[in-house]
Design an enzyme around this catalytic site. Structure first.
Site, PDB file in Angstrom:
ATOM      1  N   ASP A 163      -7.491  40.807 -18.594  1.00 42.16           N
ATOM      2  CA  ASP A 163      -6.369  41.196 -16.500  1.00 42.16           C
ATOM      3  C   ASP A 163      -7.182  39.398 -16.537  1.00 42.16           C
ATOM      4  OD1 ASP A 163      -9.315  40.725 -16.815  1.00 42.16           O
ATOM      5  OD2 ASP A 163      -9.262  42.200 -14.923  1.00 42.16           O
ATOM      6  N   SER A 174      -8.685  39.123 -10.256  1.00 43.67           N
ATOM      7  CA  SER A 174      -8.739  40.293 -11.149  1.00 43.67           C
ATOM      8  C   SER A 174      -7.220  40.586 -11.060  1.00 43.67           C
ATOM      9  CB  SER A 174      -9.793  41.289 -10.723  1.00 43.67           C
ATOM     10  OG  SER A 174      -9.882  42.197 -12.124  1.00 43.67           O
TER      11      SER A 174
END
Length: 474
Positions: free
Chosen positions: A243, A104
């Site tokens: 992200d 992530s």
């Protein structure tokens, strides 16, 4: 075998890439496979999707995951470099479990695995089962194959693209000029394609050959400076990004100032007519005071907890249920008609939906700076202390339960109105100021969130709270 950095956090298994890349990736995937086989629904052929982000370590880890699935008698399908929500949506539509290799937003030296059943994200009970099965597999004895075996490839992006082109329309963003901060987002090209397909002019910006850890809750100063620079150099109605695995959105207004993630969640909920919203305790207090929703349910931080709250809300709701986190990721619990189609439910974080809802505000004639100013949110800031030993974070949070310690360390807040321990310790002063400390579930970090009457006051409060945290954890 020591795996000190590998653990299930707020969203999947994460840790140092060097510790995951090898026997651990193979062993945890083998445990996931055993769980899937034990719970196999009728008609499932044993196919499992594998996706990955753009980190240097992700291809090798994905290959190990594929080998583990094959070794367990399942059929790995290579989806390649794709957004996590695109992988989950394809799995949901076609009845396939999946796993995503991604860390992530955390730095490139770390990575992780996100596991999905065909119905969506695994829950905390599933995490316990995988951990138990992993322990029983005696991973010390595993010897992953030295050579990669070929996997059948599958294209999961058409399902995801149609989810938006059919519902927002080819003219939905006509006339907008949108900067797309590409960096190392796995959706960097897809964002350009979708924004363009909806009628806007996309302006690619900031593409990077190395991984950039964009954390939508704790933005780097260089990201803030880049957005301000781009907005000053050319006319842009907004700047959008995500992200690393594209489940958290990042949106800046026409001046280059970023909108809060929970505000993006609220905009999405309003546009989709949500009756009930479910969001962690870290989201802004203004969500309740806005009166925009029939119900607001608070949870601990992490998509499994939000999903749990959404499932509970769906039992009684008569209208749409939508979840979101302070990082901006939106989870849709109900199918919602829009345009010439239906945005189907997808109970995993998604970045594209809130991005398009924000851009739709501009297409309707409102500047994003005006939308943010009229939202009724308190001024909120957040940041983190990095490289904090988890045991020291835990000790600090435990001491916040002692009245004498709180008075000594946090007495400058004045009289206190409430102290909550739903996730970390959240302290509300009688003045309305809020200070919230919690340990990150993804990395050795202590996160600090504050709310105050104005941005300057919030900034001072954040600096002060970070000082208190650092003094008690270093």
């Amino acid at each position: 075998m020591t795996q000190s950095s590998l653990k299930f956090g707020t969203s999947g298994l994460r840790g140092l890439a060097d510790e995951l890349n090898g026997v651990p990736a193979y062993a945890y995937t083998s445990a996931f496979a055993e769980m899937l086989k034990a719970d196999a629904p009728p008609g499932w052929t044993g196919e499992v999707l594998i996706g990955r982000d753009l980190r240097r370590s992700s291809p090798d880890i994905a290959a190990l995951c594929g080998a583990a699935l094959s070794g367990a008698g399942l059929i790995p399908l290579d989806a390649g470099e794709v957004p996590t929500p695109a992988l989950a949506l394809h799995g949901q539509r076609h009845g396939l479990p999946s796993l995503m290799v991604t860390g992530s937003h955390i730095p490139d030296d770390r990575n992780g695995l996100k596991f999905y059943r065909a119905s969506g994200e695994i829950d905390k009970a599933d995490e316990v089962r995988i951990s138990t099965l992993h322990a029983a597999l005696a991973p010390d004895l595993f010897q992953p194959p030295a050579a990669r075996s070929a996997m059948q490839t599958v294209d999961v992006l058409p399902d995801y693209t149609r989810r938006y082109t059919e519902t927002f329309g080819s003219e939905g963003l006509r006339g907008l000029r949108v900067g797309v901060y590409q960096h190392s987002s796995v959706a960097r090209d897809l964002m350009v394609q979708i924004v363009t397909a909806l009628g806007a002019e996309a302006v690619p910006l900031g593409r990077s050959d190395s991984f950039v850890p964009v954390d939508t809750e704790a933005l780097r100063e260089e990201d803030k400076a880049l957005a301000l620079q781009w907005a000053s150099e050319t006319r842009l109605d907004a700047i959008v990004s995500t992200d690393g695995d594209a489940d958290r959105p990042l949106v800046a207004d026409e001046t280059g100032h970023f909108l809060r993630g929970d505000l993006l969640g609220v905009l999405s909920a309003r546009q989709l007519g949500a009756e009930i919203v479910v969001t962690p305790v870290t989201s802004n207090s203004g969500i309740e005071t806005s009166g925009a929703f029939a119900g607001v349910r608070r949870t601990r931080v992490g998509s499994p907890f939000v999903i749990e709250g959404m499932v509970e809300a769906l039992r009684t709701a008569t209208g749409p249920v939508l979840g979101f986190e302070a990082n901006g990721g939106v989870l849709l619990g109900s199918a919602v008609p829009r345009g010439h189609g239906v945005i189907e439910a997808l109970m995993t974080r998604d970045a594209m939906l809130p991005i398009l809802c924000a851009l739709s505000e501009i297409a309707a004639g409102r500047r994003l700076s005006e939308v943010a100013a009229s939202a009724g949110f308190t001024s909120a800031r957040s940041d983190r202390l990095k490289d904090v030993d988890p045991s020291r974070s835990a000790a600090f949070l435990e001491r916040l339960g002692d009245a004498a310690f709180v008075q000594r360390e946090l007495g400058d807040l004045g009289p206190l109105d409430d102290v909550g321990a739903l996730d970390g310790v959240r302290i509300r002063a009688a003045s309305g100021d809020v200070v919230h400390f919690r340990a990150s579930g993804n990395a050795p970090e202590l996160r600090v969130y504050v709310e105050a009457a104005g941005q300057e006051q919030a900034g001072r409060l954040l600096d002060w709270a970070l000082g208190v945290a650092e003094r008690n954890t270093r």
